[in-house]
Design an enzyme around this catalytic site. Structure first.
Site, mmCIF file in Angstrom:
data_model
loop_
_atom_site.group_PDB
_atom_site.id
_atom_site.type_symbol
_atom_site.label_atom_id
_atom_site.label_comp_id
_atom_site.label_asym_id
_atom_site.label_seq_id
_atom_site.Cartn_x
_atom_site.Cartn_y
_atom_site.Cartn_z
ATOM 1 N N ASP A 244 -13.656 0.891 3.425
ATOM 2 C CA ASP A 244 -12.801 1.843 4.141
ATOM 3 C C ASP A 244 -13.391 2.153 5.516
ATOM 4 O O ASP A 244 -13.272 3.265 6.028
ATOM 5 C CB ASP A 244 -12.593 3.133 3.341
ATOM 6 C CG ASP A 244 -11.466 4.002 3.907
ATOM 7 O OD1 ASP A 244 -10.601 3.471 4.642
ATOM 8 O OD2 ASP A 244 -11.449 5.219 3.626
ATOM 9 N N HIS B 242 -10.869 3.731 -2.517
ATOM 10 C CA HIS B 242 -11.894 4.674 -2.049
ATOM 11 C C HIS B 242 -11.998 5.922 -2.935
ATOM 12 O O HIS B 242 -11.845 7.047 -2.487
ATOM 13 C CB HIS B 242 -11.687 5.060 -0.580
ATOM 14 C CG HIS B 242 -10.278 5.385 -0.173
ATOM 15 N ND1 HIS B 242 -9.462 6.252 -0.863
ATOM 16 C CD2 HIS B 242 -9.539 4.949 0.873
ATOM 17 C CE1 HIS B 242 -8.298 6.340 -0.262
ATOM 18 N NE2 HIS B 242 -8.315 5.554 0.793
ATOM 19 N N LYS C 8 0.821 -1.213 0.000
ATOM 20 C CA LYS C 8 0.000 0.000 0.000
ATOM 21 C C LYS C 8 0.851 1.257 0.000
ATOM 22 O O LYS C 8 1.783 1.398 0.792
ATOM 23 C CB LYS C 8 -0.900 -0.019 1.250
ATOM 24 C CG LYS C 8 -1.721 1.237 1.524
ATOM 25 C CD LYS C 8 -2.909 1.351 0.592
ATOM 26 C CE LYS C 8 -3.707 2.623 0.844
ATOM 27 N NZ LYS C 8 -4.803 2.456 1.791
#
Length: 343
Positions: A247, A174, A99
């Site tokens: 999320d 997101h 990430k």
């Protein structure tokens, strides 16, 4: 009474936190999600394979009896993440992605990446071994308006990464803007995006008009209604590039209702129910299963879940708070009704 049965869904982006809070977050998400991509922005973050795997063990220890819930782990990229660390993570069989948190972009991102070039060797290794690259797509330049940070990131940074690593599978997480929808739609099949329930159901008017509602404050921040409508259209389009990622990000009530409140909205208590509302709002309940249960595992090259869940249209009232370790979290739709529930 309206019911729909879908393949068991997965959550491709969630924050489970750690310590005493873990039992509550895992309880909520494991009720009907088969798997979840677990964010690594702990304190300290999961920057190496060993840390991510011990976190996996802590999560598994909290999975309720009878649940088959499986956490999918993520490595937190830093300026110093090495190609060897990427290879170790991939070989573990439990870490499926790494990430990018631009330093300072969101909660617990201070250890994040300061210059994209610093992670190019890691990205090359990820492309080589087939590890997915997850992206928090916002610039952190304080001179850029907070409502523009996703668009500027796509224009200035993400477009270059996609060009430089054409074989790297990338998830823009997101997404909150029409700009992101358009970019992902037009990009190669190696680029996909997750969309949250709260960005489908709400826009910045819900957060700011008639009083500040801190439980809608999240990052990336809610945008104007035109962007919300673009997200709904993308989710309901049937495109394989868009899939479910809540999320869900819990913070204690007093950390949200404060002079400087934390960013994050809690939706794990009713994730698929909220998505059902969103899809019903655009007459697209027939597209919910692909978005929630097919597109994510297909993009990750993982099998779809074999069992099903059934949603029934039967309103229920959300509690004002849920337990969160030794404190409480105020969920989205607290004290109000949700139209759907899992049977």
């Amino acid at each position: 009474m309206t019911t729909i049965t879908i393949t068991r869904p997965d959550d491709w982006h969630i924050h489970l936190r750690d310590g005493a809070q873990l039992k509550d977050t895992v309880r909520d998400i494991s009720r009907y999600m088969g798997r979840a991509i677990v964010m690594p922005n702990l304190v300290p973050p999961a920057i190496d394979t060993e840390t991510a795997l011990t976190y996996y063990d802590r999560i598994k220890a909290q999975v309720p009896a009878g649940s088959q819930f499986e956490p999918l782990m993520v490595l937190y990229l830093t300026d110093k993440t090495s190609p060897d660390e990427i290879r170790r993570a991939k070989a573990s069989g439990k870490i499926v992605a790494a990430k990018l948190y631009p330093a300072g972009a969101t909660t617990n991102s201070d250890s994040g990446v300061t210059d994209l070039k610093n992670i190019y060797p890691a990205l090359e290794a990820m492309q080589e071994v087939g590890m997915l690259f997850l992206v928090h797509g916002e610039v952190t330049d304080s001179s850029i308006d907070i409502f523009d940070r996703e668009r500027v990131f796509i224009e200035n940074i993400l477009s270059k990464i996609v060009a430089d690593f054409p074989e790297l599978k990338i998830v823009l997480e997101h997404i909150t803007t029409k700009d992101a929808v358009d970019f992902v739609t037009q990009a190669s099949d190696n680029v996909a995006a997750t969309i949250t329930a709260h960005h489908l159901l709400y826009n910045r008017n819900h957060m700011l008009a008639g009083g500040i509602r801190p439980h809608f404050y999240c990052l990336p921040i809610l945008k104007r209604n035109t962007h919300q409508q673009a997200l709904l259209a993308a989710a309901a389009s049937g495109s394989k590039k868009f899939f479910l990622g809540t999320d869900s990000a819990p913070h204690a009530k007093d950390k949200k209702e404060a002079a400087c409140g934390c960013a994050g909205s809690y939706t794990a208590h009713a994730a698929i129910e909220l998505y059902a509302e969103a899809f019903e709002s655009v007459n697209a309940l027939d597209k919910l299963e692909a978005f929630a249960s097919f597109n994510g595992p297909d993009f990750y090259n993982l099998p779809r879940n074999a069992d099903t869940i059934t949603l029934v249209k039967k309103p229920w009232n959300v509690p004002a708070t849920y337990p969160l370790g030794d404190t409480n979290v105020v969920p989205i739709r607290a004290g109000e009704a949700i139209d759907w529930q899992v049977e």
